[in-house]
Design a protein around this motif. Sequence first.
Motif, short mmCIF file in Angstrom:
data_model
loop_
_atom_site.label_atom_id
_atom_site.label_comp_id
_atom_site.label_asym_id
_atom_site.label_seq_id
_atom_site.Cartn_x
_atom_site.Cartn_y
_atom_site.Cartn_z
N ASN A 3 36.89 50.02 44.86
CA ASN A 3 37.88 51.20 44.93
C ASN A 3 39.26 50.58 44.66
N TRP A 4 39.58 49.38 45.31
CA TRP A 4 40.95 48.79 45.31
C TRP A 4 41.09 48.49 43.70
N VAL A 5 40.24 47.82 43.05
CA VAL A 5 40.32 47.57 41.50
C VAL A 5 40.41 48.57 40.87
N SER A 6 39.79 49.62 41.09
CA SER A 6 39.66 51.16 40.41
C SER A 6 41.20 51.93 40.59
N PHE A 7 41.84 51.70 41.73
CA PHE A 7 42.97 52.31 41.80
C PHE A 7 43.89 51.52 41.55
N THR A 8 44.10 50.21 41.64
CA THR A 8 45.02 49.25 41.25
C THR A 8 45.11 48.98 39.72
N PHE A 9 44.08 49.16 38.87
CA PHE A 9 43.80 49.02 37.55
C PHE A 9 43.29 50.22 36.80
N PRO A 10 43.68 51.26 36.97
CA PRO A 10 43.29 52.81 36.63
C PRO A 10 42.68 52.59 35.20
N ASN A 11 43.50 51.71 34.31
CA ASN A 11 43.00 51.61 32.79
C ASN A 11 41.55 50.82 32.45
N LEU A 12 41.14 50.06 33.75
CA LEU A 12 39.80 49.20 33.53
C LEU A 12 38.80 50.00 33.58
N LYS A 13 37.74 49.92 32.50
CA LYS A 13 36.60 50.66 32.56
C LYS A 13 35.48 49.95 33.56
N LYS A 14 34.53 50.81 34.14
CA LYS A 14 33.79 50.41 34.95
C LYS A 14 32.43 50.26 33.92
N ARG A 15 31.69 49.17 34.46
CA ARG A 15 30.29 48.81 33.64
C ARG A 15 29.44 48.23 34.78
N PHE A 16 28.12 48.45 34.52
CA PHE A 16 27.17 47.73 35.55
C PHE A 16 26.31 47.16 34.44
N ALA A 17 26.17 45.99 34.65
CA ALA A 17 25.22 45.01 33.69
C ALA A 17 25.09 43.75 34.48
N TRP A 18 23.75 43.05 34.10
CA TRP A 18 23.35 41.82 34.74
C TRP A 18 23.45 41.98 36.29
N LYS A 19 23.08 43.33 36.52
CA LYS A 19 22.57 43.72 38.03
C LYS A 19 24.06 43.62 38.91
N GLN A 20 25.28 43.68 38.25
CA GLN A 20 26.48 43.54 38.85
C GLN A 20 27.55 44.69 38.33
N PRO A 21 28.27 45.13 39.43
CA PRO A 21 29.62 45.80 38.88
C PRO A 21 30.53 44.81 38.32
N MET A 22 31.03 45.37 37.24
CA MET A 22 32.12 44.61 36.52
C MET A 22 33.06 45.69 35.94
N PHE A 23 34.33 45.19 35.61
CA PHE A 23 35.36 45.89 34.94
C PHE A 23 35.78 45.03 33.61
N THR A 24 36.12 46.11 32.75
CA THR A 24 36.34 45.56 31.27
C THR A 24 37.53 46.36 30.60
N ASP A 25 38.21 45.57 29.79
CA ASP A 25 39.46 46.13 29.11
C ASP A 25 39.10 45.96 27.70
N HIS A 26 39.16 47.28 26.94
CA HIS A 26 39.12 47.14 25.52
C HIS A 26 37.80 46.59 25.23
#
Length: 124
Positions: free
Chosen positions: A25-48
């Motif tokens: 939630n902190w990452v999502s709030f602090t960096f709202p432009n990042l996209k959430k992605r679930f891959a390799w059994k883990q949550p991650m954040f991506t940019d472009h």
Amino acid sequence: MDEFEDFLLNIEDESHRKRMADIINWVSFTFPNLKKRFAWKQPMFTDHGTFIIGFSVANKHISVAPEEKWMNLFVSKAEGSGYTHGTRMFRIGFDQEVDYDLLKEIIEFNIEDKKDCDTFWRKK
């Protein structure tokens, strides 16, 4: 449905689930432009479409994967926060405070360093 809901619901220990949810939630709030992605059994954040940071949960810690370049350049910062590490990740123990300033620095570094990257992972 949130991309990470099933992942969080499968963390059995409620305090561990809350800690991971707080970080996400902190990452999502602090960096709202990042996209959430679930891959390799883990949550991650991506940019472009390029990897910025990922997380996973173990029995005693949360693993933070900032990608190898950050670890090579700044591993002493993770150590300075009291975190142990491997070659591509460091561990935040469930008995340790989360150094959000460090997470912010990692994410900002990766966003800037990978602004022209057109692949998911950095090319070596």
